[in-house]
Design an enzyme around this catalytic site. Structure first.
Site, PDB file in Angstrom:
ATOM      1  N   HIS A   1       0.870  -1.184   0.000  1.00 46.34           N
ATOM      2  CA  HIS A   1       0.000   0.000   0.000  1.00 46.34           C
ATOM      3  C   HIS A   1       0.900   1.224   0.000  1.00 46.34           C
ATOM      4  O   HIS A   1       1.802   1.331   0.842  1.00 46.34           O
ATOM      5  CB  HIS A   1      -0.891  -0.019   1.242  1.00 46.34           C
TER       6      HIS A   1
ATOM      7  N   ARG B   1      -6.230  10.339  -0.148  1.00 44.71           N
ATOM      8  CA  ARG B   1      -5.939  10.886  -1.486  1.00 44.71           C
ATOM      9  C   ARG B   1      -7.224  11.088  -2.290  1.00 44.71           C
ATOM     10  O   ARG B   1      -7.337  12.032  -3.060  1.00 44.71           O
ATOM     11  CB  ARG B   1      -4.964   9.961  -2.229  1.00 44.71           C
TER      12      ARG B   1
HETATM   13  O1  MEZ Z   1      -9.125  -2.025  -0.385  1.00 37.44           O
HETATM   14  C1  MEZ Z   1      -8.293  -1.620   0.426  1.00 37.44           C
HETATM   15  O2  MEZ Z   1      -7.198  -2.159   0.560  1.00 37.44           O
HETATM   16  C2  MEZ Z   1      -8.589  -0.412   1.217  1.00 37.44           C
HETATM   17  C3  MEZ Z   1      -9.995   0.016   1.263  1.00 37.44           C
HETATM   18  C4  MEZ Z   1      -7.592   0.255   1.804  1.00 37.44           C
HETATM   19  C5  MEZ Z   1      -7.580   1.684   2.104  1.00 37.44           C
HETATM   20  O3  MEZ Z   1      -6.695   2.376   1.608  1.00 37.44           O
HETATM   21  O4  MEZ Z   1      -8.424   2.185   2.839  1.00 37.44           O
END
Ligand code: MEZ
Length: 536
Positions: free
Chosen positions: A318, A338
């Site tokens: 992420h 974002r």
């Molecule tokens: O789908 C995801 O991983 C999610 C909703 C994560 C996020 O950034 O909130």
């Protein structure tokens, strides 16, 4: 509240803010993205992967840490277990108590099957609970499942299994309705319509959310439903080995009480693996946004009985894990930050990418900024970039942050940082296992009869990269699907004689390949002893 080392960079970010809000960064071309990924995305770092020498995916590459688990010894030998001493006897055995397991259980119970959830922690201790930003569904007039498909297929590098992805997007609107009817408190406008936002790689606003604790709200609702239905839950108990019958069909699991280590046999007509992800494997030394039990157990259980993996070499980092302060290192900073307007800027306050590129591209872009370009901010424990959160209030008006992302505000406020006034430092964190066990559209593994998989342990729904909000969606769609199909299948199943013969077969394969290891698997829990956060 940042110490003096950050002040020069903070001043640059503040000075550039007004211009940055107005600035619309250009999207990268397909070639630029490919080049960026090849140079900076962790999935492309060949030295971090090993080749599997045994099992159904022999010859394929997976992360070192996963390879070690997949080729390891069982925690038991067949001689340890009396397979006639059956403690639990059910139609549908569900391994895992997260969103997919709970959704499967509700549907299996609805179909009248005797259903049991076994979970090594407690029901709800799962990545579903940790998901923040939302769940996708094309249910607005300007959108359609076809458009949702195109976004997700492209975002996943055209590698998704088309029938799985088609099911995901087509069943999405109904999944939202199902959750709404169960009691999930989605964000709604005064007229009752759902509020939706963009996520990275979406061409329409289709992210439904419950502020920035969407997963917790969904999991709360599912858990209540499971409990209200009286579905049997065996908690603090891990499945440590699958049991097959004499015809090689899945027929139960060996369970281990996590405290006493007592071993028990559960017999079942069908088994659903819903064990979730693998962030706690800390691939390549990354921190993680995942819950404590995310250790790839389902992949190991399935692999040892011969179930195939798909895309187990692709992970999602992420882009915005918290990089400062150290106490929340790796915690998720939702993509919704974002979506609401915050841009990523480097130490000079320069916007270096479009904030809503797909996650793999965004993560690679941040890594580049912090490595070759040397444009990152030194946090004292590594490099990071700024996520300029005050932009959100400048765009959406005062109060937007508290209303839409209160959990983010609270998390940073604990450490004296007011995200309404100050930007935050972020760096990629290990978030999601794109690959997993290979299934058909009915949720059953492609090569082990009566073994179903749902949720993050599945590979192929999203291809080689997943878009935000499609994971909460897949746990619901494919959790329900597995529950429906496993309970229907169970009606015709006559379980044969139980066996654990696959353990000796796997041992023989390991020996023949000359692999020497003392490791046992599944891992079950991370081991942080003598390590700083378990991270390299
Ligand atoms: O789908 C995801 O991983 C999610 C909703 C994560 C996020 O950034 O909130």
């Amino acid at each position: 509240m940042y110490s003096k080392e950050f002040q020069e960079s903070l001043a640059a970010v503040e000075a550039a803010r007004a211009a940055n809000i107005a600035y619309e960064p250009v999207r990268m071309t397909a070639q630029e993205k490919d080049d960026l990924l090849a140079a900076y995305h962790p999935d492309y770092k060949k030295s971090e992967f090993s080749t599997l020498q045994i099992g159904p995916n022999k010859g394929e590459k997976v992360p070192h840490e996963l390879c070690e688990m997949l080729q390891a010894h069982s925690r038991i030998s067949a001689a340890d277990i009396d397979l006639d001493d059956i403690k639990y006897d059910v139609d549908v055995l569900i391994i895992g108590g997260g969103g997919a397991g709970a959704s499967a259980a509700i549907e299996a119970d609805e179909a009248g099957a005797k259903t049991m959830i076994v979970t090594k922690l407690r029901i709800g201790d799962a990545n579903t609970m940790m998901a923040e930003g939302g769940i996708q569904a094309a249910d607005k007039p300007n959108d359609s499942p076809a458009i949702h498909f195109v976004d997700a297929f492209g975002g996943g590098h055209y590698a998704a299994k088309r029938d799985l992805l088609a099911k995901l997007v087509c069943d999405a609107p109904e999944a939202i309705q199902w959750l709404n009817d169960l009691g999930v408190e989605f964000d709604k406008a005064p007229d009752g319509t759902m509020i939706t936002t963009h996520g990275g790689g979406t061409s329409r606003k289709r992210m439904h959310a419950a502020k920035d604790y969407s997963g917790a709200e969904i999991m709360r609702t599912l858990r209540d439903e499971v409990i209200n239905r009286g579905i049997e839950i065996v908690d603090f108990t891990a499945a440590i080995e699958l049991i097959l019958d004499e015809d090689g069909k899945a027929a139960g699991a060996v369970l281990m009480n996590m405290e006493t280590h007592e071993l028990m046999v559960a017999r079942a007509k069908t088994v659903i693996i819903a064990t979730g992800g693998a962030g706690r494997m800390h691939y390549q030394g990354f921190p993680t946004s995942n819950h404590y039990g995310a250790t790839a157990d389902g992949l190991v259980l399935g692999y040892r009985v011969g179930a195939k993996l798909l895309y187990a070499d692709t992970l999602q980092y992420h882009p915005t894990g918290a990089a400062y302060p150290q106490q929340i290192f790796g915690a998720l900073v939702t993509e919704k930050v974002r979506s609401l307007g915050a841009k990523l800027v480097n130490r000079d306050g320069k916007v270096f990418m479009h904030p809503l590129e797909t996650r793999d591209v965004a993560a690679a872009s941040i890594i580049r900024e912090c490595s070759d370009r040397a444009e990152g901010v030194d946090t004292g424990s590594g490099e990071a970039v700024w996520l300029d959160t005050p932009m959100i209030e400048a765009i959406g008006g005062e109060g937007t942050i508290e209303k839409r992302i209160p959990a983010m505000m609270r998390m940073f406020a604990t450490y004296g940082i007011d995200i309404r006034k100050e930007p935050i430092l972020v760096y990629p964190t290990l978030h999601y296992q794109n690959g997993g066990l290979d299934i058909n559209v009915n949720g059953m593994t492609t090569n082990v009869e009566n073994l179903f998989v749902a949720g993050e342990a599945v590979g192929g729904i999203h291809g080689r990269n997943r878009l935000m909000g499609n994971s909460l969606l897949d746990v619901i769609v494919f959790g329900r699907n597995a529950g429906q199909n496993a309970s229907a299948k169970a009606k015709d199943v006559k379980v044969g004689k139980l066996t654990l013969a696959h353990i000796a077969k796997f041992d023989a394969e390991r020996e023949a390949a000359g692999i020497e290891t003392d490791t046992v698997s599944p891992k079950l829990l991370p081991d942080y002893r003598n390590k700083k956060n378990g991270i390299k």
